[in-house]
Design a protein around this motif. Structure first.
Motif, short mmCIF file in Angstrom:
data_model
loop_
_atom_site.label_atom_id
_atom_site.label_comp_id
_atom_site.label_asym_id
_atom_site.label_seq_id
_atom_site.Cartn_x
_atom_site.Cartn_y
_atom_site.Cartn_z
N ALA A 62 11.28 -39.14 -9.14
CA ALA A 62 9.28 -37.49 -10.28
C ALA A 62 8.97 -37.84 -8.94
CB ALA A 62 9.37 -38.75 -11.08
N LEU A 63 8.65 -36.31 -8.62
CA LEU A 63 8.28 -36.14 -7.92
C LEU A 63 7.88 -35.84 -5.90
CD1 LEU A 63 4.34 -37.91 -9.38
CD2 LEU A 63 5.50 -35.63 -9.95
N ILE A 64 9.55 -35.33 -6.45
CA ILE A 64 9.58 -35.35 -4.73
C ILE A 64 10.68 -33.58 -4.49
CG2 ILE A 64 10.54 -37.88 -4.53
CD1 ILE A 64 13.57 -36.85 -5.28
N ALA A 65 9.99 -32.92 -5.31
CA ALA A 65 10.69 -31.18 -5.60
C ALA A 65 10.47 -30.87 -3.39
CB ALA A 65 9.87 -30.66 -5.90
N ASP A 66 9.17 -31.59 -2.69
CA ASP A 66 8.29 -30.46 -1.63
C ASP A 66 9.06 -31.49 -0.75
OD1 ASP A 66 6.86 -33.02 -2.53
OD2 ASP A 66 5.50 -32.04 -1.65
N ARG A 67 10.06 -32.67 -0.42
CA ARG A 67 10.33 -33.35 0.20
C ARG A 67 11.67 -32.61 0.89
NH1 ARG A 67 9.56 -39.86 -1.68
NH2 ARG A 67 7.20 -39.13 -1.84
N LEU A 68 12.47 -32.05 -0.13
CA LEU A 68 14.02 -31.54 0.25
C LEU A 68 14.40 -30.76 -1.13
CD1 LEU A 68 16.28 -31.21 2.56
CD2 LEU A 68 17.06 -33.22 1.27
N VAL A 81 21.28 -32.66 -2.58
CA VAL A 81 19.57 -33.55 -1.55
C VAL A 81 19.43 -34.46 -2.47
CG1 VAL A 81 19.45 -30.49 -1.24
CG2 VAL A 81 18.37 -32.21 -3.24
N THR A 82 18.90 -34.88 -3.34
CA THR A 82 18.39 -36.39 -3.46
C THR A 82 19.17 -37.44 -3.86
OG1 THR A 82 17.36 -35.27 -6.01
CG2 THR A 82 18.45 -37.55 -6.13
N ALA A 83 20.73 -37.08 -3.24
CA ALA A 83 21.43 -38.11 -2.55
C ALA A 83 20.35 -38.37 -1.39
CB ALA A 83 22.58 -37.73 -2.97
N GLU A 84 20.78 -37.65 -0.61
CA GLU A 84 20.18 -37.69 0.70
C GLU A 84 18.34 -38.31 1.03
OE1 GLU A 84 20.05 -33.54 2.82
OE2 GLU A 84 21.92 -33.56 1.64
N ASN A 309 11.08 -32.37 -9.19
CA ASN A 309 12.07 -32.68 -8.17
C ASN A 309 13.44 -32.18 -8.33
OD1 ASN A 309 13.90 -33.02 -10.60
ND2 ASN A 309 14.49 -35.36 -10.42
N ALA A 310 14.37 -32.32 -7.37
CA ALA A 310 15.42 -31.23 -7.18
C ALA A 310 16.01 -30.54 -8.59
CB ALA A 310 16.89 -31.39 -5.92
N PHE A 311 16.48 -31.05 -9.44
CA PHE A 311 16.66 -31.07 -10.61
C PHE A 311 15.71 -30.20 -11.28
CE2 PHE A 311 18.82 -34.78 -9.13
CZ PHE A 311 20.56 -33.92 -9.39
#
Length: 409
Positions: A62-68, A81-84, A309-311
């Motif tokens: 959670a809370l990683i949407a701005d990272r990639l 992108v989450t796998a990366e 996140n990306a999802f």
């Protein structure tokens, strides 16, 4: 008594009740309880419900949407992108983000959580071990079940099968699966059943998450569930492909699901965001057929899935908002439908994830939420403030509502 909640609305068809709590249990639900308590709360006719149950969420990513960012908004890019990102996670990072999510959930009335926590050879058990740690740390304010989840597949990611067994030895509460992201899908299902049987754990699948019906394995999963005697112990999230088939094919599948006692977690926030991305017009909703499943006797739940996140690039941990979203998208706003939605975030998911001693009855655990609304039928559509959250007979959240109007009419 430790707590008495007075003048609470439990049913729109009954008089107001007092609810007495002692030693973590509901002792009495009656009108005008004569005893006194150390803490007395006047509900003033407001609605009291059992604690909300978040039955499908991913706290570790959670809370990683701005990272990639997921710029296409597709499931394929979300997975990519989450796998990366996952190999860059540290235990400190996961703990900080997951703790923020837990605080969001708790303040919104969640008393029970089932979270999918993933691992693979590229990231190891970084997130999984951290979530197990938080389960213990927060045990007095929220019950957490941890699912061993192989997001990147098992067969197509060598080394994951061994990690599945290790995760169970480490204390996973349920065995996760994702047949649509592995090959061969049916053998994936067979393997996770084998693991579940070895450790006598329930199963929780990410199932048939596509816009169309191609490659569906829900029928095989039902047949496997019945064959292994696992009725009532298998849950599926997403199941969006089921919404893309004609009624003549749908109804027999629903009957098979009912027979296998499959629990369904609909995840509208994620599925609406990712679904139908290749549709240029008449874009599909991409939601499992909630009404048809409910009417067919399947236990249907509504859950969050991902937060920022990306999802799912939004969300604040409020399961009431997610349930409100499901009402229009699932055509659940009819007079006979809307009253069924509250159970999809309370008693239905409690049944799905095997919570015992749950509910507003004498003798049950005192896990309750007092809402700032006075009709049970409006409990979702008002998206009311959670005025009190009570877990194990103790007040964990108290909201003081103050409104000041600075105008005259």
């Amino acid at each position: 008594m430790d707590i008495i909640i007075r003048n609470a609305r439990i049913s729109d068809k009954e008089n107001l009740k007092d609810v007495a709590v002692k030693d973590g249990k509901i002792i009495k639900i009656e009108e005008n309880i004569a005893e006194k308590a150390s803490e007395e709360i006047d509900a003033d006719g407001r609605v009291l419900i059992p604690g909300l149950v978040e039955s499908h969420i991913h706290m570790d990513k959670a809370l990683i949407a701005d990272r990639l960012p997921n710029r296409s908004g597709t499931l394929a890019e979300a997975i990519k992108v989450t796998a990366e990102l996952k190999p860059t996670f540290t235990k400190e990072d996961v703990e900080e983000r997951a703790t923020k999510v837990l605080m969001m959930l708790i303040q919104h009335g969640i008393t029970h959580i089932r979270t999918h926590s993933e691992f693979d050879p590229s990231q190891g058990f970084t997130g999984f071990e951290t979530i197990l740690k938080l389960k213990e740390k927060f045990k007095n304010v929220v019950d957490i079940q941890v699912v061993a989840f192989p997001q990147e597949g098992i067969f197509k990611t060598p080394g994951t099968e061994k990690m599945m067994y290790e995760a169970m030895e480490m204390g996973a509460d349920a065995v996760g699966g994702i047949p649509y992201n592995d090959a061969p899908a049916n053998e994936h299902i067979d393997l996770v059943f084998e693991i579940a049987k070895k450790y006598n754990r329930p199963l929780d699948f990410h199932q048939d998450f596509k816009d169309g019906p191609e490659g569906m394995t829900i029928e095989y999963l039902c047949e496997k569930t019945i064959k292994e005697g696992y009725e009532g112990r298998v849950s599926v999230g997403h199941l969006t492909s089921l919404g893309a088939i004609e009624r003549e094919r749908l109804l027999p599948i629903i009957e098979l699901m009912r027979k296998a006692q499959i629990n369904v977690m609909s995840l509208p926030a994620t599925d609406l965001h990712l679904g139908g991305r290749n549709d240029e017009y008449n874009v599909r909703r991409g939601i499992t057929p909630i009404r048809a499943l409910r009417d067919g006797g399947v236990n249907v739940c509504i859950s969050t899935n991902n937060i920022r996140n990306a999802f799912t690039p939004y969300g604040n941990g409020d399961l009431m908002q997610t349930a409100m979203l499901a009402i229009p998208v699932g055509h659940l706003g009819g007079a006979d439908d809307i009253e069924t939605v509250l159970s999809m975030i309370t008693v239905n998911p409690a049944k799905a994830i095997g919570i015992t001693e749950y509910g507003l009855e004498a003798g049950k655990n005192a896990d309750m939420v007092l809402l700032d609304t006075k009709k049970v039928k409006d409990a979702i559509i008002d998206i009311p403030e959670r005025l009190y959250v009570i877990k194990n007979g103790k007040i964990t959240v108290k909201t003081e509502k103050k409104i000041q109007y600075n105008f005259a009419v």
